[in-house]
Design an enzyme around this catalytic site. Structure first.
Site, short mmCIF file in Angstrom:
data_model
loop_
_atom_site.label_atom_id
_atom_site.label_comp_id
_atom_site.label_asym_id
_atom_site.label_seq_id
_atom_site.Cartn_x
_atom_site.Cartn_y
_atom_site.Cartn_z
CE1 TYR A 157 -18.53 27.02 86.51
CE2 TYR A 157 -17.53 25.12 85.42
CZ TYR A 157 -17.53 26.06 86.44
OH TYR A 157 -16.53 26.04 87.37
CB SER A 160 -18.76 31.47 82.13
OG SER A 160 -18.54 30.37 83.00
N1 LIG Z 1 -16.63 23.04 93.09
C1 LIG Z 1 -16.15 22.62 91.93
O1 LIG Z 1 -16.30 21.43 91.55
C2 LIG Z 1 -15.35 23.57 91.05
C3 LIG Z 1 -14.58 23.00 90.01
C4 LIG Z 1 -13.86 23.86 89.18
C5 LIG Z 1 -13.89 25.22 89.40
N2 LIG Z 1 -14.64 25.75 90.41
C6 LIG Z 1 -14.68 27.20 90.57
O2 LIG Z 1 -14.22 27.54 91.87
C7 LIG Z 1 -14.82 28.78 92.29
C8 LIG Z 1 -15.33 28.63 93.71
O3 LIG Z 1 -16.33 27.62 93.73
P1 LIG Z 1 -16.63 26.72 95.02
O4 LIG Z 1 -16.47 25.30 94.60
O5 LIG Z 1 -15.90 27.19 96.20
O6 LIG Z 1 -18.21 26.97 95.13
P2 LIG Z 1 -19.12 27.54 96.34
O7 LIG Z 1 -18.81 26.86 97.61
O8 LIG Z 1 -20.53 27.47 95.82
O9 LIG Z 1 -18.66 29.06 96.48
C9 LIG Z 1 -19.03 30.03 95.53
C10 LIG Z 1 -18.80 31.39 96.14
O10 LIG Z 1 -19.16 32.39 95.16
C11 LIG Z 1 -20.01 33.34 95.80
N3 LIG Z 1 -20.94 33.91 94.84
C12 LIG Z 1 -21.74 33.27 93.94
N4 LIG Z 1 -22.51 34.14 93.28
C13 LIG Z 1 -22.20 35.38 93.76
C14 LIG Z 1 -22.66 36.69 93.50
N5 LIG Z 1 -23.63 36.93 92.58
N6 LIG Z 1 -22.13 37.74 94.19
C15 LIG Z 1 -21.16 37.51 95.12
N7 LIG Z 1 -20.67 36.29 95.42
C16 LIG Z 1 -21.20 35.23 94.75
C17 LIG Z 1 -20.75 32.57 96.89
O11 LIG Z 1 -21.14 33.45 97.93
P3 LIG Z 1 -22.63 33.94 98.26
O12 LIG Z 1 -23.57 32.89 97.77
O13 LIG Z 1 -22.63 34.14 99.74
O14 LIG Z 1 -22.76 35.22 97.52
C18 LIG Z 1 -19.63 31.64 97.38
O15 LIG Z 1 -18.86 32.30 98.34
C19 LIG Z 1 -15.87 29.10 91.24
O16 LIG Z 1 -15.40 30.10 90.37
C20 LIG Z 1 -16.07 27.80 90.48
O17 LIG Z 1 -16.47 28.01 89.15
C21 LIG Z 1 -15.37 24.95 91.25
#
Ligand SMILES: NC(=O)c1ccc[n+]([C@@H]2O[C@H](COP(=O)([O-])OP(=O)(O)OC[C@H]3O[C@@H](n4cnc5c(N)ncnc54)[C@H](OP(=O)(O)O)[C@@H]3O)[C@@H](O)[C@H]2O)c1
Length: 261
Positions: A157, A160
């Site tokens: 992670y 990436s």
């Molecule tokens: N949550 C944290 O602690 C955190 C911290 C730092 C950064 N981030 C970043 O914030 C961003 C959003 O994360 P989040 O926390 O909102 O997580 P989340 O609730 O798991 O949302 C992730 C989203 O990405 C989509 N996704 C995943 N794989 C995919 C694929 N192969 N094709 C199309 N869509 C895909 C999922 O939709 P589907 O499954 O419906 O496809 C979902 O809508 C990410 O880039 C993550 O790295 C998160």
């Protein structure tokens, strides 16, 4: 570094079916953006469209896997067909992976890099000709504080997100002449489905994430940064401390982080 209005901004939000992406779509709709929303779960996108309609905004939903070139092309084509172009591309879709590198096989690294790096980069490649025609274009890459400072048991992670930071910095320089802003967003732990769905995830990490930042607050900060033409935002005090302490004294942070696995 342009100040931009969000009203009527023709915007793609990836990963809009949950967490930060869903809240971003809602926040952007409140400001009057015209949206293409995308993710794999079509039922979630339908539900989001209903919510957006209740706010007086419609959105185009494109369901599909972001790593597929057909999906990437369809997303950009939807904005061009429905709105006549594209002003903002928000690369938010992402997945996590937990556990020691030595215990994982190659597929974990490949999967994480495909979703978190190759897919957004290729989407940018497809979107660029349209963004170059826009008056206030912007690319937003949702990264992580772990793209500034890596930690144990998240090697794929972190790799990436470091890749995304390096790529974004280079692209910002390349596109400055075209007036295209590149904003990198670095959230800390956010309370979403992220840890529940992480590859090789565990209950402990998922439970800890419940105390993270609210996706709504994250979304508001991202939209504010888009309006103000910012290039880089770190969203929490803890995140800023981690990044700055690491820059000031990397050996100290190495010792501290080696204790927390
Ligand atoms: N949550 C944290 O602690 C955190 C911290 C730092 C950064 N981030 C970043 O914030 C961003 C959003 O994360 P989040 O926390 O909102 O997580 P989340 O609730 O798991 O949302 C992730 C989203 O990405 C989509 N996704 C995943 N794989 C995919 C694929 N192969 N094709 C199309 N869509 C895909 C999922 O939709 P589907 O499954 O419906 O496809 C979902 O809508 C990410 O880039 C993550 O790295 C998160």
């Amino acid at each position: 570094m342009a100040f931009r209005k969000i009203a009527d901004l023709r915007t793609i939000v990836t990963g809009a079916s949950s967490g930060i992406g869903r809240e971003l779509a809602i926040e952007l709709a409140k400001h009057g953006a015209r949206l293409v929303i995308t993710a794999r779960r079509a039922d979630r996108l339908d539900d989001l469209r209903k919510t957006l309609k209740s706010l007086g905004r419609d959105a185009i939903a494109v369901a599909g896997d972001i790593v597929e070139p057909a999906t990437q092309n369809a997303i950009v084509a939807a904005s061009v067909q429905e709105f006549g172009g594209l002003d903002a591309l928000i690369n938010n879709a992402g997945i996590g992976a937990l556990g020691p590198f030595a215990l994982a096989d190659e597929s974990r690294l490949r999967q994480v890099m495909e979703v978190n790096f190759f897919a957004p980069v290729e989407l940018i490649r497809i979107a660029l000709p349209e963004l170059q025609k826009s008056r206030h274009p912007i690319i937003v890459n949702v990264s992580s504080v772990l793209g500034h400072r890596a930690v144990a048991n998240k090697s794929e992670y972190c790799a990436s997100k470091f890749a995304m930071h390096g790529f974004s910095d280079a692209l910002r320089c390349e596109l400055a002449g075209d007036g295209i802003d590149v904003l990198v967003v670095s959230p800390s732990t956010t309370s979403s489905e992220f840890f529940d769905r992480a590859i090789d995830g565990d209950d402990q990490s998922a439970a800890r994430a419940k105390d993270g930042m609210s996706p709504r607050v994250v979304a508001r900060k991202i939209v504010r940064a888009m309006r103000n033409g910012k290039h880089e935002i770190i969203l929490s005090f803890g995140g800023k401390s981690l990044v700055w302490l690491d820059r000031l004294c990397p050996p100290f942070m190495n010792r501290v982080l080696a204790r927390f696995r």
